[in-house]
Design a protein around this motif. Structure first.
Motif, PDB file in Angstrom:
ATOM      1  N   LEU A 197       0.947  -1.232  -0.012  1.00  0.00           N
ATOM      2  CA  LEU A 197      -0.063   0.170   0.093  1.00  0.00           C
ATOM      3  C   LEU A 197       0.838   1.185   0.009  1.00  0.00           C
ATOM      4  O   LEU A 197       0.610   2.313  -0.745  1.00  0.00           O
ATOM      5  CB  LEU A 197      -0.834   0.035   1.262  1.00  0.00           C
ATOM      6  N   ALA A 198       1.863   1.346   0.817  1.00  0.00           N
ATOM      7  CA  ALA A 198       2.703   2.469   0.763  1.00  0.00           C
ATOM      8  C   ALA A 198       3.358   2.597  -0.460  1.00  0.00           C
ATOM      9  O   ALA A 198       3.616   3.838  -1.024  1.00  0.00           O
ATOM     10  CB  ALA A 198       3.998   2.168   1.868  1.00  0.00           C
ATOM     11  N   GLY A 199       3.685   1.408  -1.039  1.00  0.00           N
ATOM     12  CA  GLY A 199       4.516   1.612  -2.545  1.00  0.00           C
ATOM     13  C   GLY A 199       3.483   2.164  -3.498  1.00  0.00           C
ATOM     14  O   GLY A 199       3.922   3.055  -4.323  1.00  0.00           O
ATOM     15  N   LEU A 200       2.224   1.521  -3.497  1.00  0.00           N
ATOM     16  CA  LEU A 200       1.235   2.336  -4.369  1.00  0.00           C
ATOM     17  C   LEU A 200       0.972   3.633  -3.975  1.00  0.00           C
ATOM     18  O   LEU A 200       0.721   4.599  -5.087  1.00  0.00           O
ATOM     19  CB  LEU A 200       0.058   1.322  -4.424  1.00  0.00           C
ATOM     20  N   ILE A 201       0.759   4.090  -2.936  1.00  0.00           N
ATOM     21  CA  ILE A 201       0.709   5.416  -2.471  1.00  0.00           C
ATOM     22  C   ILE A 201       1.800   6.330  -3.056  1.00  0.00           C
ATOM     23  O   ILE A 201       1.608   7.265  -3.486  1.00  0.00           O
ATOM     24  CB  ILE A 201       0.592   5.609  -1.090  1.00  0.00           C
ATOM     25  N   ALA A 202       3.106   5.796  -3.161  1.00  0.00           N
ATOM     26  CA  ALA A 202       4.229   6.472  -3.394  1.00  0.00           C
ATOM     27  C   ALA A 202       4.009   6.706  -4.902  1.00  0.00           C
ATOM     28  O   ALA A 202       4.322   7.797  -5.619  1.00  0.00           O
ATOM     29  CB  ALA A 202       5.580   6.002  -3.318  1.00  0.00           C
ATOM     30  N   ILE A 203       3.611   5.598  -5.627  1.00  0.00           N
ATOM     31  CA  ILE A 203       3.273   5.953  -7.344  1.00  0.00           C
ATOM     32  C   ILE A 203       2.313   6.927  -7.516  1.00  0.00           C
ATOM     33  O   ILE A 203       2.616   7.873  -8.273  1.00  0.00           O
ATOM     34  CB  ILE A 203       2.902   4.512  -7.782  1.00  0.00           C
ATOM     35  N   ALA A 204       1.120   6.777  -6.565  1.00  0.00           N
ATOM     36  CA  ALA A 204       0.171   7.843  -7.084  1.00  0.00           C
ATOM     37  C   ALA A 204       0.376   9.295  -6.724  1.00  0.00           C
ATOM     38  O   ALA A 204       0.207  10.308  -7.348  1.00  0.00           O
ATOM     39  CB  ALA A 204      -1.198   7.514  -6.043  1.00  0.00           C
ATOM     40  N   LEU A 205       1.234   9.353  -5.660  1.00  0.00           N
ATOM     41  CA  LEU A 205       1.814  10.748  -5.263  1.00  0.00           C
ATOM     42  C   LEU A 205       2.705  11.329  -6.365  1.00  0.00           C
ATOM     43  O   LEU A 205       2.683  12.376  -6.783  1.00  0.00           O
ATOM     44  CB  LEU A 205       2.432  10.874  -3.946  1.00  0.00           C
ATOM     45  N   SER A 206       3.718  10.333  -6.949  1.00  0.00           N
ATOM     46  CA  SER A 206       4.725  10.950  -7.663  1.00  0.00           C
ATOM     47  C   SER A 206       4.265  11.214  -9.380  1.00  0.00           C
ATOM     48  O   SER A 206       4.877  12.022  -9.918  1.00  0.00           O
ATOM     49  CB  SER A 206       5.888   9.776  -7.995  1.00  0.00           C
ATOM     50  N   ILE A 207       2.733  10.510  -9.369  1.00  0.00           N
ATOM     51  CA  ILE A 207       2.343  10.813 -10.997  1.00  0.00           C
ATOM     52  C   ILE A 207       1.664  12.290 -10.746  1.00  0.00           C
ATOM     53  O   ILE A 207       1.061  12.794 -11.646  1.00  0.00           O
ATOM     54  CB  ILE A 207       1.718   9.803 -11.309  1.00  0.00           C
ATOM     55  N   ASP A 208       1.410  12.728  -9.607  1.00  0.00           N
ATOM     56  CA  ASP A 208       0.762  14.055  -9.346  1.00  0.00           C
ATOM     57  C   ASP A 208       1.584  15.231  -9.266  1.00  0.00           C
ATOM     58  O   ASP A 208       2.343  15.135  -8.055  1.00  0.00           O
ATOM     59  CB  ASP A 208      -0.250  13.959  -8.001  1.00  0.00           C
TER      60      ASP A 208
END
Lengths: 558, 71
Positions: free
Chosen positions: A298-309
């Motif tokens: 979940l932390a890894g997916l959050i990091a992806i979602a934040l980095s593409i914004d």
């Protein structure tokens, strides 16, 4: 990157943790009086204690940082390491293999090889395991110091020596018992220290569905949010792997090789108070293992979602033009945690690292003392002498880990080789164990030469690809390149080669009489355990529940 | 193994979670009255207060339950 700043309160929390684990080592020393106390924690632990220690021995800080980083790189496919790459093997260990391990009263996995096969197979595996453990321990030490240096700005030497001396202190004082105690404390500190990252990430983005939707919008061609639906074509998933590689390489060989034969984890089950508790140990651990993706994935997916914004301002670090995926979790901690919580998060990482180190060292001192020292060098050693040797080998093991760590610092490329070491040692050993435990006619020479062939072929395949002696596609049967896929497939081939050579040599060499194998081989042994307790209290019942949850999770995230 | 008087592991788990949770909670109180110039994301939710409080409840409960028990 500017290092994560630590305030006074953060330092206090970190200091309290160090003082606490050393204090536990001192407290437990008075209860560690015999070799069985030191190496097997007196075989008195409950299911909960052994089960959480079983899981935590595998839950190092590098695992947390690495798997969060891998999720950023490969997407949700990393959850396979926690589900198909762990759960079936843990349940198999508890249901089928533990009765033979525990009932034969062995002190280590090589000890089983001695009883089932012969001394040379035991010593071969003992030496391979001891070397692997020290290398893993040393490289972990190096990598952790690197992480502390990069993200916290700590002095490389000081942080490594402080951690190593603390681990040497409490393991030397009370052996496996203090290792298990600190592993369980680590388990709780990791949940309290890191789960909040996922909670705050979900609150910031909105919901788990929103996280998935953002990632899917950004990457419509290659899936980062599914588990199986894109596995028939490696080009469609972030890990570039076919489902065959996941099932055979990770789900079967690597997973079973690690969870059922790696003494580092299995030693915790040996410390259980009775056979039922020993069988329940990996089964209980399986429930918590399935929950870990709610921290790391979940932390890894959050990091992806934040980095593409672009508006989020979140961006992974770059080292020499390369993305530093391991920076995902520390950057999330820096993003969400105010002073005080930063101390808790860093303590969770430190606790994970030190408990992993203690696990390696306590497994090393047991295998060295029983399977190399007592078996080859001093067969008449007394109980008191073995206890002394356990303490000495703990200190020597920590010193050798430090030497390995400095070696790694000078030659960073050996970090790459470490990724493959599990497939060199554990994958073939699983074939030896499986055949030896379920087929009575497997011979000592078959096991020995199968193990040699499996280990050598795995090493050869690794270097052959590394130095371009032949193409990786021959191993992976795929035109796309992925280190992870190569690891899965190499483990499968090493297992197959070991199994084939073991069977072929066994057909032409002298078999041991059946009566010598009672208690060691399924089919020759009457299994009467847990017959008098209700089904709902049996390990099999809990294994079925675990299996159902495992299947539901895979369907849910298909 | 002579275990007479030996505290169970859960006693130590409760103690460390209680102590660290207490420190996190105290830092939350301090930050509530003295907000830092550079704030973390979602700092307005005061995570130290409720997360520290949760740790105090969990750790304190475990500590109190286990403080008179031996293995």
């Amino acid at each position: 990157m500017e290092a994560i700043g630590l305030s006074f309160i953060d330092w206090i929390i970190i200091f309290i943790y160090f003082a606490f684990v050393l204090g536990i080592g001192l407290y437990l020393r008075r209860y560690t009086k015999s070799q069985e106390d030191f190496f097997l924690a007196g075989r008195k632990n409950s299911t909960w204690v052994a089960g959480l220690a079983f899981l935590s021995a595998n839950l190092g800080a590098l695992e947390l940082l690495g798997m969060t980083g891998n999720t950023f790189k490969y997407g949700m496919y990393v959850a396979h390491f926690y589900w198909i790459g762990a759960i079936p093997a843990m349940l198999f260990l508890g249901i089928y293999m533990m009765p033979f391990y525990y009932s034969s009263k062995i002190n280590s996995i090589p000890g089983y090889l001695k009883l089932r096969f012969d001394e040379k197979t035991r010593v071969l595996n003992g030496i391979a395991f001891a070397i692997m453990t020290l290398l893993v321990s040393g490289i972990n030490l190096y990598a952790m110091a690197l992480v502390l240096h990069t993200f916290l700005g700590w002095n490389w030497d000081y942080s490594m020596w402080a951690s190593a001396i603390t681990v040497a202190g409490y393991v030397t004082l009370s052996g496996l018992l203090s290792a298990i105690f600190t592993e369980i404390i680590q388990f709780f500190l990791i949940w309290f220290g890191l789960f909040l990252v996922s909670i705050l990430g979900i609150i910031e983005i909105g919901s788990v569905s929103e996280i998935m939707a953002r990632i899917n919008t950004y990457s419509p061609q290659v899936s980062f949010t599914t588990l199986w639906s894109t596995s028939s074509n490696p080009m469609l998933n972030g890990m570039l792997v076919h489902w065959g590689g996941i099932v055979l390489g990770l789900g079967f060989v690597l997973s079973f090789g690690y969870w059922t034969t790696d003494f580092l984890v299995v030693q915790r089950a040996f410390s259980a108070k009775d056979l039922r508790s020993a069988r329940m140990t990996p089964i209980l651990a399986s429930f918590f293992k399935m929950a870990l993706p709610f921290i790391v994935i979940l932390a890894g997916l959050i990091a992806i979602a934040l980095s593409i914004d672009p508006k989020s301002g979140f961006k992974l670090l770059h080292d020499g033009g390369q993305v530093n995926y391991d920076s995902a979790l520390p950057l999330l901690i820096a993003r969400y945690y105010p002073p005080g919580l930063v101390g808790l998060g860093v303590t969770a990482l430190l606790a994970g690292f030190m408990a992993g180190q203690a696990g390696n060292i306590s497994a090393f001192n047991t295998v060295w003392t029983y399977d190399i020292y007592k078996s080859v060098l001093n067969k008449k050693a007394s109980d008191a002498h073995l206890l002394w040797m356990g303490r000495v080998s703990t200190i020597v093991g920590v010193i050798l880990s430090l030497v390995t760590a400095y070696w790694a610092k000078g030659f960073p490329s050996i970090m790459d080789y470490m990724q493959a070491i599990f497939s060199w040692v554990n994958a073939p050993l699983f074939a030896t164990m499986l055949l030896g435990m379920f087929l009575w006619w497997i011979t000592p020479n078959g096991a020995f030469w199968g193990l040699v062939a499996g280990m050598l072929s795995s090493i050869l395949m690794y270097f052959a690809v590394k130095f371009h002696w032949f193409a990786e596609s021959i191993i992976t049967m795929s035109s796309v390149q992925s280190d992870m896929a190569a690891n899965f497939w190499r483990a499968w081939w090493a297992w197959l080669i070991c199994a084939t050579v073991t069977i072929l040599v066994s057909l032409f060499t002298k078999k041991r009489p059946k009566e010598e194998l009672v208690g060691l081989v399924k089919g020759l042994t009457k299994e009467k355990h847990d017959q008098n307790i209700p089904f709902m209290k049996r390990p099999e019942f809990y294994a079925i529940i675990s299996l159902i949850i495992f299947i539901l999770l895979n369907i849910w995230f298909w | 193994m002579s275990e007479q008087g030996m505290k169970p592991i859960w006693y130590f788990v409760g103690l460390i979670v209680l102590v660290i949770g207490g420190l996190v909670f105290c830092s939350g109180i301090y930050l509530f009255f003295n907000p830092p110039a550079v704030k973390t994301v979602l700092a307005e939710m005061h995570p130290n207060l409720w997360w520290g409080g949760l740790m105090i409840i969990f750790g304190g409960g475990l500590y109190l339950k286990m403080r008179n028990q031996t293995r």
